[in-house]
Design a protein around this motif. Structure first.
Motif, mmCIF file in Angstrom:
data_model
loop_
_atom_site.group_PDB
_atom_site.id
_atom_site.type_symbol
_atom_site.label_atom_id
_atom_site.label_comp_id
_atom_site.label_asym_id
_atom_site.label_seq_id
_atom_site.Cartn_x
_atom_site.Cartn_y
_atom_site.Cartn_z
ATOM 1 N N SER A 127 3.181 0.527 3.196
ATOM 2 C CA SER A 127 3.428 -0.739 3.878
ATOM 3 C C SER A 127 3.701 -1.825 2.854
ATOM 4 C CB SER A 127 2.231 -1.135 4.755
ATOM 5 O OG SER A 127 1.071 -1.328 3.961
ATOM 6 N N ALA A 128 4.447 -2.835 3.292
ATOM 7 C CA ALA A 128 4.780 -3.960 2.417
ATOM 8 C C ALA A 128 4.894 -5.218 3.263
ATOM 9 C CB ALA A 128 6.086 -3.696 1.669
ATOM 10 N N TYR A 129 4.337 -6.327 2.738
ATOM 11 C CA TYR A 129 4.408 -7.630 3.391
ATOM 12 C C TYR A 129 5.070 -8.599 2.418
ATOM 13 C CZ TYR A 129 1.161 -5.565 6.711
ATOM 14 O OH TYR A 129 0.581 -4.745 7.648
ATOM 15 N N SER A 137 8.503 0.920 10.981
ATOM 16 C CA SER A 137 8.203 -0.301 11.727
ATOM 17 C C SER A 137 8.626 -1.503 10.894
ATOM 18 C CB SER A 137 6.706 -0.380 12.050
ATOM 19 O OG SER A 137 6.404 -1.571 12.752
ATOM 20 N N LEU A 138 9.475 -2.341 11.476
ATOM 21 C CA LEU A 138 9.961 -3.545 10.800
ATOM 22 C C LEU A 138 9.586 -4.760 11.633
ATOM 23 C CD1 LEU A 138 11.638 -4.898 8.546
ATOM 24 C CD2 LEU A 138 13.651 -4.605 10.024
ATOM 25 N N SER A 192 0.843 -1.188 0.000
ATOM 26 C CA SER A 192 0.000 0.000 0.000
ATOM 27 C C SER A 192 0.884 1.245 0.000
ATOM 28 C CB SER A 192 -0.932 0.029 1.225
ATOM 29 O OG SER A 192 -0.191 0.235 2.418
ATOM 30 N N PHE A 193 0.330 2.329 -0.544
ATOM 31 C CA PHE A 193 1.037 3.611 -0.564
ATOM 32 C C PHE A 193 -0.002 4.722 -0.588
ATOM 33 C CE2 PHE A 193 2.759 7.269 -2.889
ATOM 34 C CZ PHE A 193 3.835 7.583 -2.052
ATOM 35 N N GLU A 194 0.234 5.766 0.248
ATOM 36 C CA GLU A 194 -0.639 6.930 0.277
ATOM 37 C C GLU A 194 0.211 8.193 0.306
ATOM 38 O OE1 GLU A 194 -4.139 6.772 2.915
ATOM 39 O OE2 GLU A 194 -3.402 4.794 3.542
ATOM 40 N N ALA A 195 -0.240 9.222 -0.417
ATOM 41 C CA ALA A 195 0.437 10.518 -0.414
ATOM 42 C C ALA A 195 -0.617 11.612 -0.470
ATOM 43 C CB ALA A 195 1.391 10.639 -1.602
ATOM 44 N N PHE A 228 8.989 -10.974 6.469
ATOM 45 C CA PHE A 228 9.210 -9.591 6.883
ATOM 46 C C PHE A 228 8.037 -8.718 6.455
ATOM 47 C CE2 PHE A 228 13.609 -11.038 7.060
ATOM 48 C CZ PHE A 228 14.069 -10.397 8.209
ATOM 49 N N ASP A 229 7.763 -7.680 7.257
ATOM 50 C CA ASP A 229 6.821 -6.639 6.861
ATOM 51 C C ASP A 229 7.398 -5.287 7.262
ATOM 52 O OD1 ASP A 229 5.337 -5.577 9.503
ATOM 53 O OD2 ASP A 229 5.576 -7.743 9.689
ATOM 54 N N LEU A 230 7.076 -4.272 6.469
ATOM 55 C CA LEU A 230 7.646 -2.939 6.661
ATOM 56 C C LEU A 230 6.547 -1.905 6.515
ATOM 57 C CD1 LEU A 230 10.297 -1.212 6.936
ATOM 58 C CD2 LEU A 230 10.324 -1.138 4.433
ATOM 59 N N THR A 231 6.478 -0.968 7.481
ATOM 60 C CA THR A 231 5.542 0.142 7.428
ATOM 61 C C THR A 231 6.312 1.429 7.716
ATOM 62 O OG1 THR A 231 3.729 -1.252 8.238
ATOM 63 C CG2 THR A 231 3.428 1.124 8.381
ATOM 64 N N ALA A 232 6.057 2.476 6.930
ATOM 65 C CA ALA A 232 6.784 3.737 7.103
ATOM 66 C C ALA A 232 5.850 4.910 6.848
ATOM 67 C CB ALA A 232 7.986 3.805 6.164
ATOM 68 N N SER A 233 6.149 6.045 7.488
ATOM 69 C CA SER A 233 5.399 7.268 7.244
ATOM 70 C C SER A 233 6.333 8.461 7.376
ATOM 71 C CB SER A 233 4.230 7.406 8.229
ATOM 72 O OG SER A 233 4.699 7.585 9.553
ATOM 73 N N LEU A 234 5.980 9.541 6.681
ATOM 74 C CA LEU A 234 6.750 10.780 6.730
ATOM 75 C C LEU A 234 5.789 11.947 6.625
ATOM 76 C CD1 LEU A 234 9.467 12.381 6.610
ATOM 77 C CD2 LEU A 234 9.345 12.126 4.112
ATOM 78 N N GLY A 235 5.941 12.924 7.523
ATOM 79 C CA GLY A 235 5.137 14.132 7.478
ATOM 80 C C GLY A 235 6.014 15.361 7.425
ATOM 81 N N LEU A 236 5.722 16.272 6.510
ATOM 82 C CA LEU A 236 6.438 17.541 6.359
ATOM 83 C C LEU A 236 5.436 18.676 6.539
ATOM 84 C CD1 LEU A 236 8.516 16.636 3.166
ATOM 85 C CD2 LEU A 236 9.218 16.387 5.552
ATOM 86 N N LEU A 237 5.739 19.610 7.440
ATOM 87 C CA LEU A 237 4.750 20.619 7.814
ATOM 88 C C LEU A 237 5.405 21.979 8.006
ATOM 89 C CD1 LEU A 237 1.845 21.350 8.879
ATOM 90 C CD2 LEU A 237 2.676 20.735 11.156
ATOM 91 N N GLN A 238 4.746 23.006 7.519
ATOM 92 C CA GLN A 238 5.078 24.395 7.825
ATOM 93 C C GLN A 238 3.822 25.046 8.389
ATOM 94 O OE1 GLN A 238 8.014 26.142 7.545
ATOM 95 N NE2 GLN A 238 9.036 24.225 7.011
ATOM 96 N N ALA A 239 3.914 25.545 9.631
ATOM 97 C CA ALA A 239 2.748 26.137 10.287
ATOM 98 C C ALA A 239 3.180 27.395 11.019
ATOM 99 C CB ALA A 239 2.124 25.145 11.266
#
Length: 380
Positions: free
Chosen positions: A226-228, A276-277, A186-189, A233-244
């Motif tokens: 995420s990837a299974y 998360s690994l 899965s992938f979300e942006a 093995f399974d891998l989940t990652a997230s990244l947030g970039l913010l200017q406030a």
């Protein structure tokens, strides 16, 4: 010394469409009744905000009506969503103050009330290009009611606590989502922009404490995936970039610390990330003939440094926290050994207070240190 008592009653009536209906809808009513009481006693001559005996109670009552529907547009793969909510909120504040230590104005009481109401809603278009890939765009309006602080920190000077106003926000978001048909990837942006009117911001100048209303803007990007894998093995990652940032200066108001336009919004990190690994293997690979699975996992969370108050006089450092666990599962039974904050990272996660001439302090809410535990679960 301080004690708190919180009571809440919530009820929701909801009408939903059938899961396979061509038009998906939900509508309903909500009701909330709550009461928060706090009592504190402190002999603190240099900290006027908490000095003396404070007894306060805030009663809240809220009503809401809402509805949302998602329906096809007639264009293959394109669906639309329209939703709306209207809310009514009442607040009653009672405060009694005395100072047995001989400071301040003496016994002082306040009885105040405030009412708020507001509209929120959203409109969205989503295009399902395939069964796995969707893009969308959303425009929404949010509403957050005003209210009172839980006690009057300015009672020592005989000053009433004013309510802070409601907040409204216009949000704009575009994004894409991919979910593989086999559920393995899965992938979300998403990219977003928020224009906030009268954001509720905690401020402290060492003499007065208040929640001030100031306009803010924020924009950023969010990614997650995420990837299974076949090897366990399974891998989940997230990244947030913010200017406030705060876009409105607040100066010259009695009891309100000066806030300059361009200051960052408190507790709004520019970068957040997680990784998360996990690894799952049958116990039979380790011990021939054994039943069940052995599961291990490492979670890494990062938060960038943040401004801890609206005056930008205090910054809380960035930190990285690592959690780890090992679990044995057989059928519906699982036993797990876990370690939170594996490397005992020291970080501040609490309220920042600027006491003017006495300096700025990180507050009284440090992050939790290393914690080791054992968990046992059974699913029926």
């Amino acid at each position: 010394m301080r004690s708190d008592n919180d009571r809440q009653f919530f009820q929701e009536l909801r009408l939903n469409s059938y899961p396979d209906a061509p038009i998906q809808y939900v509508a309903g009513l909500t009701y909330l009744n709550s009461s928060y009481e706090t009592a504190s006693t402190a002999d603190a001559p240099i900290f006027n905000n908490v000095d003396g005996v404070h007894n306060a109670q805030t009663d809240s009552e809220s009503f809401g009506i809402f509805g949302e529907a998602t329906f096809p547009t007639g264009i293959d793969g394109l669906s639309a969503t329209l939703g709306a909510r209207y809310s009514w909120d009442d607040r009653e504040f009672r405060s009694d103050y005395s100072n047995p230590f001989g400071r301040g104005v003496g016994p002082y009481s306040q009885r105040s009330s405030a009412s708020f109401e507001g509209f929120s809603g959203r409109a969205s278009l989503a295009m399902a290009w395939t069964d796995e890939w969707t893009t969308y765009g959303t425009i929404s309006r949010g509403y957050k009611p005003g209210g009172f602080l839980i006690y009057n920190p300015n009672a020592i000077s005989g000053q009433d606590l004013d309510p802070y106003e409601e907040t409204t926000v216009m949000s704009y978001e575009i994004g894409t989502k991919f979910f593989s048909s086999d559920g393995r990837f899965s992938f979300e942006a998403a990219a977003f922009f928020n224009d906030v009117n009268d954001e509720q911001i905690f401020a402290n100048d060492g003499t007065f404490v208040s929640i001030v209303n100031a306009d803010t803007e924020s924009y950023g990007l969010e990614f997650s995936g995420s990837a299974y894998f076949d090897n366990g093995f399974d891998l989940t990652a997230s990244l947030g970039l913010l200017q406030a940032e705060i876009t409105e200066s607040i100066t010259g108001n009695p009891g309100v610390p000066s806030i300059q336009a361009g200051n960052p919004v408190p507790y709004a990190p520019e970068v957040t990330a997680s990784l998360s690994l996990g690894y799952t293997t049958p116990m039979s690979r380790i011990f021939g003939g054994a039943r069940g699975d052995l599961k291990s996992r490492i979670d890494v969370t990062y938060r960038d440094s943040v401004s801890a108050n609206a005056q930008e006089s205090l910054t809380l450092d960035s930190f990285t926290v690592v959690d780890a666990s090992v679990a044995y599962q057989v059928d519906s039974f699982q036993v797990e050994l876990f370690v939170e904050n594996l490397f005992d990272e020291e970080y501040q996660n609490g309220i920042g207070v600027d006491f003017g001439a006495f300096g700025a302090f990180p507050g009284a809410s440090p992050g939790e240190g290393r914690r080791v535990g054992l968990g046992v679960s059974y699913e029926f």
